[in-house]
Motif scaffolding. Structure first.
Motif, PDB file in Angstrom:
ATOM      1  N   TRP A  12      -2.721 149.272  41.005  1.00 44.18           N
ATOM      2  CA  TRP A  12      -1.441 148.572  41.102  1.00 44.18           C
ATOM      3  C   TRP A  12      -0.426 149.146  40.116  1.00 44.18           C
ATOM      4  O   TRP A  12       0.776 149.193  40.413  1.00 44.18           O
ATOM      5  N   THR A  15       0.879 152.249  41.736  1.00 41.89           N
ATOM      6  CA  THR A  15       1.765 151.836  42.823  1.00 41.89           C
ATOM      7  C   THR A  15       3.118 151.390  42.270  1.00 41.89           C
ATOM      8  O   THR A  15       4.166 151.770  42.792  1.00 41.89           O
ATOM      9  N   LEU A  16       3.089 150.612  41.207  1.00 40.84           N
ATOM     10  CA  LEU A  16       4.313 150.157  40.561  1.00 40.84           C
ATOM     11  C   LEU A  16       5.165 151.344  40.124  1.00 40.84           C
ATOM     12  O   LEU A  16       6.369 151.387  40.384  1.00 40.84           O
ATOM     13  N   ALA A  20       8.799 152.582  41.553  1.00 43.42           N
ATOM     14  CA  ALA A  20       9.924 152.641  40.611  1.00 43.42           C
ATOM     15  C   ALA A  20      10.613 154.001  40.677  1.00 43.42           C
ATOM     16  O   ALA A  20      11.845 154.085  40.666  1.00 43.42           O
ATOM     17  N   SER A  35       8.133 147.355  43.770  1.00 37.22           N
ATOM     18  CA  SER A  35       7.622 147.591  42.421  1.00 37.22           C
ATOM     19  C   SER A  35       7.348 146.257  41.720  1.00 37.22           C
ATOM     20  O   SER A  35       6.325 146.102  41.037  1.00 37.22           O
ATOM     21  N   GLY A  36       8.241 145.302  41.894  1.00 36.38           N
ATOM     22  CA  GLY A  36       8.022 143.965  41.326  1.00 36.38           C
ATOM     23  C   GLY A  36       6.806 143.288  41.932  1.00 36.38           C
ATOM     24  O   GLY A  36       6.024 142.627  41.226  1.00 36.38           O
ATOM     25  N   SER A  38       4.254 144.834  43.091  1.00 39.58           N
ATOM     26  CA  SER A  38       3.096 145.540  42.521  1.00 39.58           C
ATOM     27  C   SER A  38       2.762 144.995  41.140  1.00 39.58           C
ATOM     28  O   SER A  38       1.592 144.887  40.773  1.00 39.58           O
ATOM     29  N   LEU A  39       3.788 144.648  40.372  1.00 39.71           N
ATOM     30  CA  LEU A  39       3.555 144.056  39.053  1.00 39.71           C
ATOM     31  C   LEU A  39       2.839 142.714  39.179  1.00 39.71           C
ATOM     32  O   LEU A  39       1.900 142.426  38.429  1.00 39.71           O
TER      33      LEU A  39
END
Length: 157
Positions: A12, A15-16, A20, A35-36, A38-39
């Motif tokens: 993850w 991925t983030l 980004a 991205s958020g 993924s976080l």
């Protein structure tokens, strides 16, 4: 492979970071929302949740962020009148003061306190003469004679 299964948070995180970087290239807020998401999935992975739950959380978070957060962000980004000019577009029509003779080959003018390289498509302009920006061509302002009586207080500053 066992390490990756035990440490899905790393997947993850990658991925983030990928989302980004793509967002930095596209600037449309879609990949920022992914991205958020993924976080959020990374945080769920750190709690030890199974992979299928992490994927579901990612999908739901991404969908909600794209549907609700992105429109708010775009609205905030586009504050102000829709017809307002920005960057060099706002300089077209601005009054300038000639600092160094401006010819078809070059010269210097002052536009609102900034010194610009300039050229003219018409007659040469002498230092101290007022002119007007006709267009911006790369890093040069293309200037011409001002209409009589047009002066700008910020041109001389």
């Amino acid at each position: 492979m066992n390490w990756l299964i035990d440490n899905l948070w790393a997947l993850w995180l990658v991925t983030l970071l990928v989302f980004a970087v793509i967002e930095l290239l596209s600037l449309d807020f879609i990949f920022l929302m992914l991205s958020g998401a993924s976080l959020i999935a990374l945080l769920v992975a750190l709690t030890g949740a199974p992979f299928w739950l992490q994927v579901v959380v990612f999908c739901v978070a991404a969908l909600l962020m794209i549907l609700f957060v992105r429109p708010l962000a775009l609205r905030h980004l586009r504050k102000g009148p829709p017809d307002s000019l920005s960057n060099v577009d706002r300089l077209i029509g601005a009054s300038v003061v000639v600092l160094e003779e401006v010819t078809a080959r070059g010269g210097l003018v002052k536009i609102g306190g900034d010194v610009w390289s300039a050229r003219t498509d018409g007659a040469p302009l002498s230092p101290g003469q007022s002119a007007q920006v006709q267009k911006i061509d790369g890093a040069h302002a293309v200037v011409g004679l001002s209409a009589p009586g047009t002066t700008s207080p910020d041109a001389a500053s």
